[in-house]
Design an enzyme around this catalytic site. Sequence first.
Site, PDB file in Angstrom:
ATOM      1  N   TYR A  23       0.834  -1.215   0.000  1.00  0.00           N
ATOM      2  CA  TYR A  23       0.000   0.000   0.000  1.00  0.00           C
ATOM      3  C   TYR A  23       0.862   1.255   0.000  1.00  0.00           C
ATOM      4  O   TYR A  23       0.377   2.359  -0.179  1.00  0.00           O
ATOM      5  CB  TYR A  23      -1.008  -0.024   1.154  1.00  0.00           C
ATOM      6  CG  TYR A  23      -0.462   0.282   2.506  1.00  0.00           C
ATOM      7  CD1 TYR A  23       0.063  -0.736   3.297  1.00  0.00           C
ATOM      8  CD2 TYR A  23      -0.455   1.568   3.010  1.00  0.00           C
ATOM      9  CE1 TYR A  23       0.578  -0.458   4.541  1.00  0.00           C
ATOM     10  CE2 TYR A  23       0.044   1.856   4.259  1.00  0.00           C
ATOM     11  CZ  TYR A  23       0.571   0.843   5.018  1.00  0.00           C
ATOM     12  OH  TYR A  23       1.090   1.125   6.251  1.00  0.00           O
ATOM     13  N   LYS A 230      10.037  10.327  11.550  1.00  0.00           N
ATOM     14  CA  LYS A 230       8.916   9.421  11.268  1.00  0.00           C
ATOM     15  C   LYS A 230       8.452   8.711  12.544  1.00  0.00           C
ATOM     16  O   LYS A 230       7.265   8.699  12.886  1.00  0.00           O
ATOM     17  CB  LYS A 230       9.336   8.379  10.227  1.00  0.00           C
ATOM     18  CG  LYS A 230       8.318   7.247  10.031  1.00  0.00           C
ATOM     19  CD  LYS A 230       7.009   7.745   9.491  1.00  0.00           C
ATOM     20  CE  LYS A 230       5.935   6.659   9.555  1.00  0.00           C
ATOM     21  NZ  LYS A 230       4.630   7.133   9.060  1.00  0.00           N
ATOM     22  N   CYS A 288       0.987   1.398  13.381  1.00  0.00           N
ATOM     23  CA  CYS A 288       1.882   2.575  13.451  1.00  0.00           C
ATOM     24  C   CYS A 288       2.179   2.908  14.912  1.00  0.00           C
ATOM     25  O   CYS A 288       3.286   2.782  15.386  1.00  0.00           O
ATOM     26  CB  CYS A 288       1.211   3.780  12.804  1.00  0.00           C
ATOM     27  SG  CYS A 288       0.738   3.516  11.123  1.00  0.00           S
TER      28      CYS A 288
HETATM   29  N1  SAJ Z   1      -7.120   6.744  18.915  1.00  0.00           N
HETATM   30  C1  SAJ Z   1      -7.630   7.120  20.160  1.00  0.00           C
HETATM   31  N2  SAJ Z   1      -7.837   8.444  20.401  1.00  0.00           N
HETATM   32  C2  SAJ Z   1      -7.548   9.392  19.450  1.00  0.00           C
HETATM   33  C3  SAJ Z   1      -7.031   8.985  18.191  1.00  0.00           C
HETATM   34  C4  SAJ Z   1      -6.828   7.652  17.952  1.00  0.00           C
HETATM   35  O1  SAJ Z   1      -7.900   6.292  21.022  1.00  0.00           O
HETATM   36  O2  SAJ Z   1      -7.766  10.573  19.716  1.00  0.00           O
HETATM   37  C5  SAJ Z   1      -6.881   5.320  18.671  1.00  0.00           C
HETATM   38  C6  SAJ Z   1      -7.705   4.774  17.513  1.00  0.00           C
HETATM   39  O3  SAJ Z   1      -8.929   4.269  17.988  1.00  0.00           O
HETATM   40  C7  SAJ Z   1      -6.809   3.653  16.996  1.00  0.00           C
HETATM   41  C8  SAJ Z   1      -5.398   4.145  17.309  1.00  0.00           C
HETATM   42  O4  SAJ Z   1      -5.526   5.176  18.285  1.00  0.00           O
HETATM   43  O5  SAJ Z   1      -7.045   2.467  17.715  1.00  0.00           O
HETATM   44  C9  SAJ Z   1      -4.627   4.702  16.110  1.00  0.00           C
HETATM   45  O6  SAJ Z   1      -5.465   5.636  15.500  1.00  0.00           O
HETATM   46  P1  SAJ Z   1      -4.855   6.670  14.373  1.00  0.00           P
HETATM   47  O7  SAJ Z   1      -5.973   7.630  14.076  1.00  0.00           O
HETATM   48  O8  SAJ Z   1      -3.560   7.200  14.841  1.00  0.00           O
HETATM   49  O9  SAJ Z   1      -4.683   5.796  13.065  1.00  0.00           O
HETATM   50  P2  SAJ Z   1      -3.389   5.049  12.540  1.00  0.00           P
HETATM   51  O10 SAJ Z   1      -2.855   4.108  13.542  1.00  0.00           O
HETATM   52  O11 SAJ Z   1      -3.764   4.532  11.205  1.00  0.00           O
HETATM   53  O12 SAJ Z   1      -2.297   6.226  12.386  1.00  0.00           O
HETATM   54  C10 SAJ Z   1      -1.990   6.758  11.115  1.00  0.00           C
HETATM   55  C11 SAJ Z   1      -0.593   7.345  11.195  1.00  0.00           C
HETATM   56  N3  SAJ Z   1      -0.194   7.709   9.847  1.00  0.00           N
HETATM   57  C12 SAJ Z   1       0.992   7.266   9.386  1.00  0.00           C
HETATM   58  O13 SAJ Z   1       1.752   6.574  10.037  1.00  0.00           O
HETATM   59  C13 SAJ Z   1       1.328   7.669   8.002  1.00  0.00           C
HETATM   60  C14 SAJ Z   1      -0.576   8.575  12.075  1.00  0.00           C
HETATM   61  O14 SAJ Z   1       0.712   9.206  11.968  1.00  0.00           O
HETATM   62  C15 SAJ Z   1      -1.607   9.562  11.635  1.00  0.00           C
HETATM   63  O15 SAJ Z   1      -1.605  10.674  12.521  1.00  0.00           O
HETATM   64  C16 SAJ Z   1      -2.975   8.889  11.688  1.00  0.00           C
HETATM   65  O16 SAJ Z   1      -2.944   7.765  10.775  1.00  0.00           O
HETATM   66  C17 SAJ Z   1      -4.053   9.869  11.237  1.00  0.00           C
HETATM   67  O17 SAJ Z   1      -3.991  11.006  11.734  1.00  0.00           O
HETATM   68  O18 SAJ Z   1      -4.930   9.451  10.480  1.00  0.00           O
END
Ligand code: SAJ
Length: 476
Positions: A23, A230, A288
């Site tokens: 991806y 990163k 991540c």
């Molecule tokens: N989560 C919480 N509270 C929050 C935000 C997230 O509990 O306020 C939890 C989510 O439920 C999930 C986990 O954290 O279980 C991760 O959520 P995430 O929104 O960070 O999603 P990811 O893990 O896909 O993170 C990715 C990362 N992107 C890359 O590595 C390129 C992260 O750096 C980004 O900030 C995030 O996506 C994004 O913002 O979408």
Amino acid sequence: MTLEALIKKRGPIKKIGVVGMGYVGIPAAALFAESPLFDFVHGFQRDSSSSGYKIAMLNRGESPLKGEEPGLEELLKKVVTAKKFECTSDFSKIAKMDAVTLSIQTPFLNKEDLLPDFSALKEGIRNVGRYLSPGMLVVLESTVTPGTTITLASDLLEKESGLKAGKDFALAHAPERVMVGRLLRNIREHDRIVGGIDDVSTRRATELYSPVLTVGKVIPMSATAAEVTKTTENTFRDLQIAAINELALYCEAMGINIYDVRSGVDSLKGEGITRAILWPGAGVGGHCLTKDTYHLERGVQMLGKDILDYPKGEPSLYVLARRINDFMPMHMFHLTKDALERAGCSLNKAKVAILGWAFLADSDDTRNTPSEPYRDSLIGGGATVTVHDPYALEYPNVPLLQNLDDTMKDSDAIVIFAGHHQYKNLDPDHIRTVSGKKHPVIIDGRNMIDPDLFIRHGFVYKGIGRGDKNMHKIIG
Ligand code: SAJ
């Protein structure tokens, strides 16, 4: 001949190889191929039993990626038709490339010792090393432990090729920052961190990435600084989530509503005052945030162990944040147990319906889902467990149901673990009918429901951070 002279002799980058058709690699290759500045892109993919099928698909201009990726299939068809992109398992074609990028996953070997499995990445690096030629640029896009580019990658490339990094070939780290569902947009619009092992490598890697950026710009730095950037991006997000999760536990203990506090704190803004206050929840999953903290920690141990000045004996703030986030599924277990007892039902006789197996709202991605340790604790306590998820259809050894009523039938407790939008419309009367219980338990791990609505209907409610409601009177 210096590296600069070798690059000058080779001329501008025209042929690009992308190793790893996943991806990250697929959209990267498609965007390189789309640029008029480049003549040709080879996507390199091992013809393995698990992913060899991608080669033929990609050469038909079809995307093997799951889920919607706006614009990707059209772009693939366009570059394949224009004969600017071809996928192959013949790694010897790397010899004809001017630049090669590697986008290969670096998962954990296992959850316990949190060590990365670099085996696939090492194989990819060896393949590149085998066909490396003077003046070529090699770029690592995978998320790696700080220090990997200048040690492991550089050593392997030199060993396989007999050439010298920074002298005979350019080497850099340009970490991916893509999110599934917006791969092309992220590559085009996010700023791109580009870190060379030396200035010549940084400049050559900037020449590679600038043409695909529309809104974003290149942010040049050293390879190690790029690796730290990163891993820090995700470490800091995990830390911010841990901060609000710890506050949620405090608010529950003090009998207040965290969302009052959150909106109060969030109101302090302007004149450069900001508070990155995120959302409390049932836990943190994904590939991540659950691992990048440990990459950063290993990096400072590897590169700065004897120099690091840190309060003696104190655990890393970042690892503590990981532990707080990993405690949240256990907290959900404690809330469930307490609520069942209030409803007069012991855990080992209870039937519990988990709503949400994906780690992210409205996603089918189940990697490192926090629902799993929670389910394990329930089963360890003797409960019978069913799991619902409208997007995730299968998971090893865990039956996933797509029908909510089937999942909640005869359940003593309904536990919301993922913020799937369907769960905003749960109907208390309907749940009471389906569960057949006078006082069903409902635990809200993602602030999806209105506590008063369910309390009025005789539910025993508990919610993350809802100290104002968690000890409510049971009605009816
Ligand atoms: N989560 C919480 N509270 C929050 C935000 C997230 O509990 O306020 C939890 C989510 O439920 C999930 C986990 O954290 O279980 C991760 O959520 P995430 O929104 O960070 O999603 P990811 O893990 O896909 O993170 C990715 C990362 N992107 C890359 O590595 C390129 C992260 O750096 C980004 O900030 C995030 O996506 C994004 O913002 O979408």
